[in-house]
Design an enzyme around this catalytic site. Structure first.
Site, PDB file in Angstrom:
ATOM      1  N   HIS A 167     104.876 -18.389  34.240  1.00 24.35           N
ATOM      2  CA  HIS A 167     105.402 -18.111  32.895  1.00 24.35           C
ATOM      3  C   HIS A 167     104.292 -17.934  31.866  1.00 24.35           C
ATOM      4  CE1 HIS A 167     109.756 -18.480  33.291  1.00 24.35           C
ATOM      5  NE2 HIS A 167     109.573 -19.497  34.112  1.00 24.35           N
TER       6      HIS A 167
ATOM      7  N   LYS B  36     107.699 -11.469  36.632  1.00 26.45           N
ATOM      8  CA  LYS B  36     107.994 -11.825  35.230  1.00 26.45           C
ATOM      9  C   LYS B  36     107.284 -10.829  34.313  1.00 26.45           C
ATOM     10  CE  LYS B  36     109.417 -16.545  35.999  1.00 26.45           C
ATOM     11  NZ  LYS B  36     108.982 -17.476  37.045  1.00 26.45           N
TER      12      LYS B  36
ATOM     13  N   SER C  14     108.680 -24.216  33.004  1.00 30.21           N
ATOM     14  CA  SER C  14     109.732 -23.212  32.836  1.00 30.21           C
ATOM     15  C   SER C  14     110.958 -23.713  32.080  1.00 30.21           C
ATOM     16  CB  SER C  14     110.145 -22.672  34.197  1.00 30.21           C
ATOM     17  OG  SER C  14     110.498 -23.722  35.070  1.00 30.21           O
TER      18      SER C  14
HETATM   19  C1  LIG Z   1     109.510 -18.000  38.307  1.00 32.48           C
HETATM   20  C2  LIG Z   1     108.552 -18.939  38.911  1.00 32.48           C
HETATM   21  C3  LIG Z   1     108.270 -18.891  40.271  1.00 32.48           C
HETATM   22  C4  LIG Z   1     109.009 -17.975  41.213  1.00 32.48           C
HETATM   23  O1  LIG Z   1     108.471 -16.709  41.196  1.00 32.48           O
HETATM   24  P1  LIG Z   1     109.063 -15.613  42.203  1.00 32.48           P
HETATM   25  O2  LIG Z   1     108.003 -14.586  42.267  1.00 32.48           O
HETATM   26  O3  LIG Z   1     110.337 -15.134  41.599  1.00 32.48           O
HETATM   27  O4  LIG Z   1     109.278 -16.299  43.507  1.00 32.48           O
HETATM   28  C5  LIG Z   1     107.315 -19.737  40.768  1.00 32.48           C
HETATM   29  N1  LIG Z   1     106.674 -20.626  39.980  1.00 32.48           N
HETATM   30  C6  LIG Z   1     106.944 -20.720  38.666  1.00 32.48           C
HETATM   31  C7  LIG Z   1     106.210 -21.716  37.837  1.00 32.48           C
HETATM   32  C8  LIG Z   1     107.895 -19.886  38.091  1.00 32.48           C
HETATM   33  O5  LIG Z   1     108.178 -19.998  36.806  1.00 32.48           O
END
Ligand SMILES: *Cc1c(COP(=O)(O)O)cnc(C)c1O
Length: 412
Positions: A229, A261, A201
């Site tokens: 991501h 996302k 990320s």
């Molecule tokens: C954004 C992200 C999360 C968190 O996701 P949520 O559903 O907002 O808890 C977990 N792991 C990775 C790799 C992320 O990029």
């Protein structure tokens, strides 16, 4: 960073030390300002105090957060089923849309089963503490997401005899060494787990999944990928980082993922993979046994988002074109942007305060990009993280590049 001088125990110990940390953040220009959005998340957003700005800091990679059908699905869901279950799933909290969503996720990824959570964070919290047993070892890339790190800490903390080790980021020699060491460790008598983010990320680079798969096969280990991501972004049809590498969905033993996302952007997460693992999560996962289900609106909207993605792979293609265009533009301005095929374009600027002040200046110019510093990234590697979406048109991408050019001139 959190040095405190007032350590005298007393009624104000908490208040004093907290005020000191907050004051220090303020003095050193490191305070995060939470912007308030007054409309939907899209290529542009309406920000309180700034008006309409081009948004380059959302994970709304496919532009589905404000898609009419995604919104409609949520509305229909709440009309049919009400606000929620008022119960955890195993008591009386599973609605039809949960089953439908989980079937869709499993089909999308090409695996046997999936189970949804209120977030990927919660899914990760269920993952290792439930599936690992004493004698197991978890082998983790050093740049894995915080939720994976905490999942390991929790597994080690609540099950005595679970081991963990970390290998240097994307270093396959180090991963092999860790596996070899684990194999020869007499205390490791159970399963070996290798875990990695699909798309990292903060760097925007991708995991070497084919090499990791080979290593796991050689050492008889399981491979877990958090592709939060990568889902909807990587691979010709947006299946994720494994598809980018030409691997079938079931080449990964377990996925953790988010619905917050690319897949609608509401919230929510999931674990997916072999049915026995998902069954175990249902039977024994503490977040599944003791915490409520994913809200019905999200179960419906996320399901619709995945269906749209499956029928409109051209969204993924448009995202890819936008990413290539933006990277070229950013580099042409003279900023160093880490090269990669993902939708995350980090511009390393070094100092946390500098990253924050640059992002503030960009916002004044009408471009919303967030600066990330310590403790989200290591000290000295603060960055502006530009995120591209299929919702963006050329006009937005050009606006981004123009503003970066101005910023470059100002900070010379
Ligand atoms: C954004 C992200 C999360 C968190 O996701 P949520 O559903 O907002 O808890 C977990 N792991 C990775 C790799 C992320 O990029």
């Amino acid at each position: 960073m959190t040095t405190t001088t007032t350590q005298v125990r007393g009624p104000n110990v908490f208040a004093n030390r907290t005020d000191e940390v907050l004051a220090q953040l303020k003095d050193t220009g490191q305070v995060k300002v939470l912007q308030t959005i007054e409309g939907p998340m899209d290529a542009t957003v309406k920000l309180r105090g700034y008006g309409e700005v081009a948004c380059f800091c959302s994970n709304n990679y496919l532009g589905l957060a404000n898609h009419p059908q995604v919104k409609r699905a949520a509305i229909e869901g709440i009309e049919k089923y009400g606000a929620g279950t008022a119960s955890v799933r195993f008591i009386c909290g599973t609605f039809e849309p949960h089953e439908r969503l989980e079937r869709t996720i499993a089909k999308f990824l090409g695996v046997e089963a999936a189970y949804s959570f209120v977030s990927c964070w919660t899914a990760a919290e269920a993952l290792f503490p439930t599936l690992c047993e004493p004698g197991d070892i978890i082998i983790s890339d050093e740049l894995n997401h915080a939720c994976i790190i905490d999942s390991m800490r929790l597994a080690v903390g609540i099950k005595k005899g679970v081991h963990r080790t970390v290998f240097k980021h994307s270093d396959m020699g180090a991963a092999r060494e860790a596996l070899d060491k684990a194999r020869n460790n007499p205390e490791v008598t159970g399963a070996m787990w290798v875990v990695t983010d699909g798309v990292f990320s903060m760097e925007g680079d991708i995991a070497k999944l084919p090499e990791l798969r080979k290593l796991c096969d050689k050492f008889n280990a399981l491979l877990v990928v958090d592709d939060s991501h990568g889902t909807g972004v990587m691979g010709p049809t947006g299946r994720g980082t494994h598809e980018h590498h030409g691997m079938p969905g079931d080449a990964i033993d377990f996925y953790a993922g988010t619905l917050g996302k690319a897949l609608g952007g509401g919230a929510g997460g999931y674990l997916a993979g072999a049915r026995r693992g998902i069954d175990m999560i249902v039977q024994r996962g503490r977040p599944t046994l003791f915490s409520n289900a994913l809200p019905i609106t999200i179960a419906c909207s996320a399901n619709m988002a995945i269906e749209i993605l499956m029928r409109e792979p051209q969204r993924v293609a448009k995202l890819r074109e936008n990413v290539a265009y933006a990277r070229k533009g950013i580099a042409a301005v003279g900023f160093e942007v880490l090269e990669s095929p993902t939708a995350i374009c980090p511009i390393i600027v070094g100092d946390t305060a500098k990253a924050i002040s640059m992002s503030k200046r960009l916002l004044e110019m009408g471009v919303f990009v967030i600066g990330f510093g310590y403790p989200v990234v290591p000290e000295g590697t603060a960055r502006l993280r530009v995120q591209i979406s299929a919702a963006h048109e050329k006009v937005h991408l050009d606006q981004l590049v123009d503003c970066l050019r101005k910023l470059k001139a100002e900070t010379r």
